[in-house]
Design a protein around this motif. Sequence first.
Motif, PDB file in Angstrom:
ATOM      1  N   LEU A 184       0.827  -1.208   0.000  1.00  0.00           N
ATOM      2  CA  LEU A 184       0.000   0.000   0.000  1.00  0.00           C
ATOM      3  C   LEU A 184       0.860   1.257   0.000  1.00  0.00           C
ATOM      4  CD1 LEU A 184      -2.785  -0.971   2.568  1.00  0.00           C
ATOM      5  CD2 LEU A 184      -2.972  -0.913   0.062  1.00  0.00           C
ATOM      6  N   ASP A 185       0.321   2.319  -0.587  1.00  0.00           N
ATOM      7  CA  ASP A 185       0.969   3.624  -0.580  1.00  0.00           C
ATOM      8  C   ASP A 185       0.452   4.395   0.641  1.00  0.00           C
ATOM      9  OD1 ASP A 185       1.922   6.171  -0.943  1.00  0.00           O
ATOM     10  OD2 ASP A 185       1.123   6.424  -2.981  1.00  0.00           O
ATOM     11  N   PHE A 186       1.228   4.394   1.715  1.00  0.00           N
ATOM     12  CA  PHE A 186       0.780   4.979   2.976  1.00  0.00           C
ATOM     13  C   PHE A 186       0.710   6.509   2.926  1.00  0.00           C
ATOM     14  CE2 PHE A 186       1.505   0.733   4.331  1.00  0.00           C
ATOM     15  CZ  PHE A 186       0.813   0.552   5.518  1.00  0.00           C
ATOM     16  N   SER A 187       1.172   7.105   1.836  1.00  0.00           N
ATOM     17  CA  SER A 187       1.045   8.563   1.712  1.00  0.00           C
ATOM     18  C   SER A 187      -0.391   8.983   1.408  1.00  0.00           C
ATOM     19  CB  SER A 187       1.971   9.085   0.605  1.00  0.00           C
ATOM     20  OG  SER A 187       1.505   8.692  -0.682  1.00  0.00           O
ATOM     21  N   ILE A 188      -1.226   8.018   0.993  1.00  0.00           N
ATOM     22  CA  ILE A 188      -2.609   8.344   0.631  1.00  0.00           C
ATOM     23  C   ILE A 188      -3.462   8.586   1.862  1.00  0.00           C
ATOM     24  CG2 ILE A 188      -4.695   7.476  -0.521  1.00  0.00           C
ATOM     25  CD1 ILE A 188      -2.824   5.869  -2.375  1.00  0.00           C
TER      26      ILE A 188
END
Length: 335
Positions: A184-188
């Motif tokens: 997952l892209d945790f910046s989202i």
Amino acid sequence: MSLLELTPSGLFCRQADIFIDPWKPVDKAVITHAHADHSRWGMKHYLAHQMSEEVMRLRLGEDIALETLRYNQAIVINGVKLSLHPAGHIPGSSMVRLEYKGKVTVVSGDYKTEDDGLCDPFEPVKCHEFVSECTFGLPIYKWEPQEKIFDAMNTWWKLNASNGMNSVVFGYSLGKAQRILNNLDFSIGEVFVHGAIWNTNQALLKNGLQIPDVPKVPAEIPKSRFKGALIIAAPSAMGTPWMKRFSPYRTAICSGWMNVRGARRRRAADAGFVLSDHADWDGLISAIKASEAEKVYLTHGNTAVFGKYLEEVEKIHAVELQTLFEGENSDLGDS
């Protein structure tokens, strides 16, 4: 089979007096991996890979009699040399290699040939006889690289967040959930997990698996905390009151069955991502050919079609075995 026989309790090696993934209580069970259809309660003694230990104790009881091995660590039981080898299915998943008087039989359990970056990647093991799953043993099942799947998932999550929607992704508590979490892209936004997944994560972290340690969905939390978040949930949570706290939300299912037209619609999900922890058609063929087995026994899945292909095209002798293994359940039950 030279070393194994199919009994009412499961696959049995009489020489070593051991069963592999038995479905009824026995004295000695070798477990390929910790999913419920392969790792069952009631055995007097268990043998499994060390990465399966904490999950098996979580699911079967802290006090089970469990011995663990590393990959490629061999032991000898009444003249039978036994070792475990990476199956690439989920953390701790193993193929069981049995050798006796120069004959080698390998039981695959469940496996996938793509390196998912989460568990030890699949390693083919040469043998005379290979017991192989074929959950997705039809030519329609061909997986795309997981990077493409997770790029699509992160794009879907980001779009939902920008539209004021939370995102709920359904995947098996053991294996699939951790694979999703690792990509997952945790910046989202924030990431939460269902309680069953959190418990599994803690067991795997205790065993040394490298995954993000994210919080479980709290019992009491302001709805604003979920704004733009992604929640990884067990399939058993679909359509339950537990889901109401995330409203407004969009849902997605991660499964190899999403490859079939209409599967997402039948489950009333907003999106479907074709992500499986089993080998696809090409993966099955490549694994079987790499084993160089003279005879292949096929369990759980499209055994008839796949067996006919092996016989007629690959010229490999194939035999169907009727077992109680489920593979990746098309009803998305959480194994």
